[in-house]
Each structure stands twice: as C-alpha cells, then as structure tokens.
Design a protein around this motif. Sequence first.
Motif, short mmCIF file in Angstrom:
data_model
loop_
_atom_site.label_atom_id
_atom_site.label_comp_id
_atom_site.label_asym_id
_atom_site.label_seq_id
_atom_site.Cartn_x
_atom_site.Cartn_y
_atom_site.Cartn_z
N UNK A 226 0.64 -1.89 -0.13
CA UNK A 226 0.37 0.00 -0.43
C UNK A 226 0.93 1.39 -0.33
N UNK A 227 0.86 2.01 -1.02
CA UNK A 227 1.23 3.13 -0.89
C UNK A 227 0.83 4.50 -1.54
N UNK A 228 1.10 5.44 -0.52
CA UNK A 228 0.62 6.61 -0.91
C UNK A 228 1.25 8.01 -2.01
N UNK A 229 0.34 7.81 -2.68
CA UNK A 229 1.15 8.22 -4.31
C UNK A 229 2.04 9.71 -4.93
N UNK A 260 -2.74 1.54 -4.48
CA UNK A 260 -2.51 2.97 -4.61
C UNK A 260 -3.07 3.42 -4.29
N UNK A 261 -2.82 4.34 -2.77
CA UNK A 261 -4.14 5.46 -2.04
C UNK A 261 -3.74 6.45 -2.59
N UNK A 262 -4.75 7.07 -2.95
CA UNK A 262 -4.99 8.28 -3.54
C UNK A 262 -5.62 9.26 -3.19
N UNK A 263 -5.81 9.09 -2.08
CA UNK A 263 -6.26 10.00 -0.65
C UNK A 263 -5.29 11.13 -1.08
N UNK A 264 -4.26 11.22 -1.11
CA UNK A 264 -3.61 12.69 -1.23
C UNK A 264 -2.93 12.76 -2.25
N UNK A 265 -3.00 12.20 -3.59
CA UNK A 265 -1.85 12.87 -4.07
C UNK A 265 -3.55 12.72 -5.94
#
Length: 449
Positions: A226-229, A260-265
């Motif tokens: 799991x990564x914040x992009x 892909x954690x897209x909450x921020x990116x």
Amino acid sequence: MTSTLSRAIVNYPNRFDPGVLSELPEHLQETIQRRNNVLGPGYTLIYKEPVEFVAGHGAHLVDRDGNDYLDAYNNVPCVGHAHPHVVEAVARQMAAVNTNTRYVQESLVDYAERLLATFPEELSKISLACSGSEANDLAVRVARYHTGGEGIIVTRWAYHGITREVASFSPHLGTGSPLGPNVRLIDPPDPRLAAPGSTLAEHMRKQVRDAIDDLERHGYRLAALVTDCAYTSDGIFTDPVGYMHGVVEEVHGAGGVYIADEVQSGFARLGDSMWGFSRHGVLPDIVTMGKPMGNGLPLSGVVFRPEVSDEFGRNVRYFNTFGGSSIPVAAGAAVLDVFEMENVQQRVLENGTALRAGLEEITKDSAYVAEVRGSGLYVGVEIVKDRATLEPDRARTEDVINDLRDRRILINGTGQSANVLKIRPPLAFTSDDVTRFLETFAEVAKDRL
C-alpha cells in the motif's frame, strides 16, 4: 499509558501547546477550554495561536474578525471552499431526497461511470464509502480475500487511516498506535537513501523483496503493498518517476496486489496526471480515494480490477449506509463538473510549476533548506540544521509555519521528523494566490532561512 500517549502525540507537527492557553485572546481561551471540557481524547489544534474561521471561498478562509487568510494547506475542499456549483448541487439534492445504494439511483450510476472514465479501462469497478480510512479498510479486506495472504508492506512513516485495521499499518500515528505483526516497513522513494552505485529503482525493489522475504519467514504470505502515491507523511516524494515497475513486479511475483492510495495525490493534485500512479506508468490492482471527492462532504471510493474484487463481491456482503448515498454523490458529480468547467488540471500544473520555481529561487542560497520537492500543488520544503549533514530542524520548521500563520498564510509540516513544510492548497489556488504566497514566504525566509 499516559506517558506512551504523550510520546505519540508530541510528534504531531506544529501542535498547539495547551500550556500557553492563558496568553491567547479571551474569546479563544474560552472556546478552547469549552472544547477541552467536552471533546474526547486525541483531538489536536495546530499553530502557536490557533485560529477560528467562519467563512471561506476559493483558497481563502475568513476569521471571525473578517481577516482573510490564504489557505495553502487544506486539500479537502478540492475545488475550493464553498464552491457555488457544489453548494447548489448539494442543496438541490438535499431538498429532494437522500437514499442509499439499496435503491436504484441513476445519479449514482452516472457518477460511477464518469469517475471510472478517468481511470485505465482495466480498473472498472467501484465501491463507495465515507472516508479514506473506510476505503483503505475495504481495499485491504478485498486484497486478503483475493490473495489468501495477510502481509502488508507500507513506507516507514505512512498514514493510511484510523480504523483499527488501517491504523495497524499507519506508522505515522506514532508509538501509541502499534503496528500489526504482519506489517513490514520500507523506505520512501528518497533517492538519497539508495546505496552508492545503486539506483532508486534498485533500492526500492530490494526493499520490497526483503520485506516479502521477512514476512514469509514469519509465516505471512503477502496480501498487499500500500503506498500513498505522493508519500506525503514520509516527507513528500513525487519524483523521480519510473521506479515503481520493479516494485510492482516483486509484489505480483509474491502473489500480492498493489493498492495505490490516492487520497492525497489523486484528483490532479500532482498536476501532470489525474492520478498519482499514472505518473509512474504502472497499473494498480486497487485504488483508494477520499477527502477531495466530495469537496468536504464524506465521500470516498475504492476502484478495483474486477478479477481482484468479483469473488469477494459474490461471497461477502458490503453495505455502507452513507457510502454512495444521494447527497455525497451529488457533491462528487459537481466536483467533476468543476474540473471540466474550470480546466482544473491545467491550472494546477501551471500554478504548481510557478510555486515551486519561486520557492527554489527564494531558498537557493539557504543553508537550512535541503530540498524543494513535489509536483503540482503538493510541495515540500525540507528544513535542516545544515545542508551537509541533513540533520532535521523541527524547531526552525515550526517557526516558519507559525510566522506564515501570523502573516495569514496557512501551511503545516510533515515527515518523520516533522521538518518538511507541507504546502497543499485547494486546487482553486490562482496565480494571484501564488504571488501572495511567495511574497509572504520571502519575508519569512529573510529571518528564518
């Protein structure tokens, strides 16, 4: 237990010190004391002198005395505070009906089709929830069901949410929130961490391979990376691109999936693409979204490759009362309208480029700035005691943050040592806002940097 919680909370960047409450204006003192009397544990205020807002528009917030603040911090109001198109859409739907996904809603289907059209065609199924935490929780449930594994790999200071499950792989929450025994940590993609003679791609691939080996040694099959992009909690690392290919190959080779954690990116935050993963030319198995989707209303989403999610859907019931209900969906659709009407992605690309260029010019001769990095309207400025040693300087970082707040510019800090200025405005940030920010930042830099 108290001492453990204190150690955990103290790392929260730019945290208000309750010990100086008596030095604040009388109204703030009274409101904060009332707040302390009734709110549960874990709440935190930011800035040496907290601020109360009563209105907002675009990338601006207005306090109770009518002072205008430039908001370069809040990504939740994606297309701007109180955007009139979003406000009107929500009010219209509120006045009509609010039903859930147990009933046929054409508006829900329309929204899902529009949103999925922004993804690669392989990512063709979506589930809606209320928060990024819920989205990541569901994503990991599906990943475990699909792979039969339990192991999770995340970066060293990642934040993915606050449910018990997601907190177990969110090291950013600190020592008071323990990680699961099935969780392994890898470096963020900071090129400076690669060994001499090694590339970032080689370094990241080895990190993942070693983590998989260690999980298997302890009896855990890999479920997901799991990564914040944008690696925002790690200190904001958006470039260079390209290193993810080998990482994803390692994950798939071990039978895991890439989330892909897209909450921020996501939602064009990084300027040159709608989604952060697209910049790296890789295809995730699952994508999660949150905060910006509804411009402040509780709306989040999980997008799947159907071969990953279909069996879960056939055998496990998932229902979220408010996830996919009519009012948040109206807000989400209105956000997509604004993206089209205002050409938001191009605005982000242009103003983000100008913002980074200005910050680089202002700080180019500073002994206390290691790097200006980021993409689009997500920018980090790493503050150190000395460029040669790269020793983090949290105190100077917080001085800059609070000096800007005193001049009515809002940012905050990030990174494991909370020594990276986090500049993350609403995507309504205009060229005039960029000019105001840079002029004010230059004033602060004369004294602090």
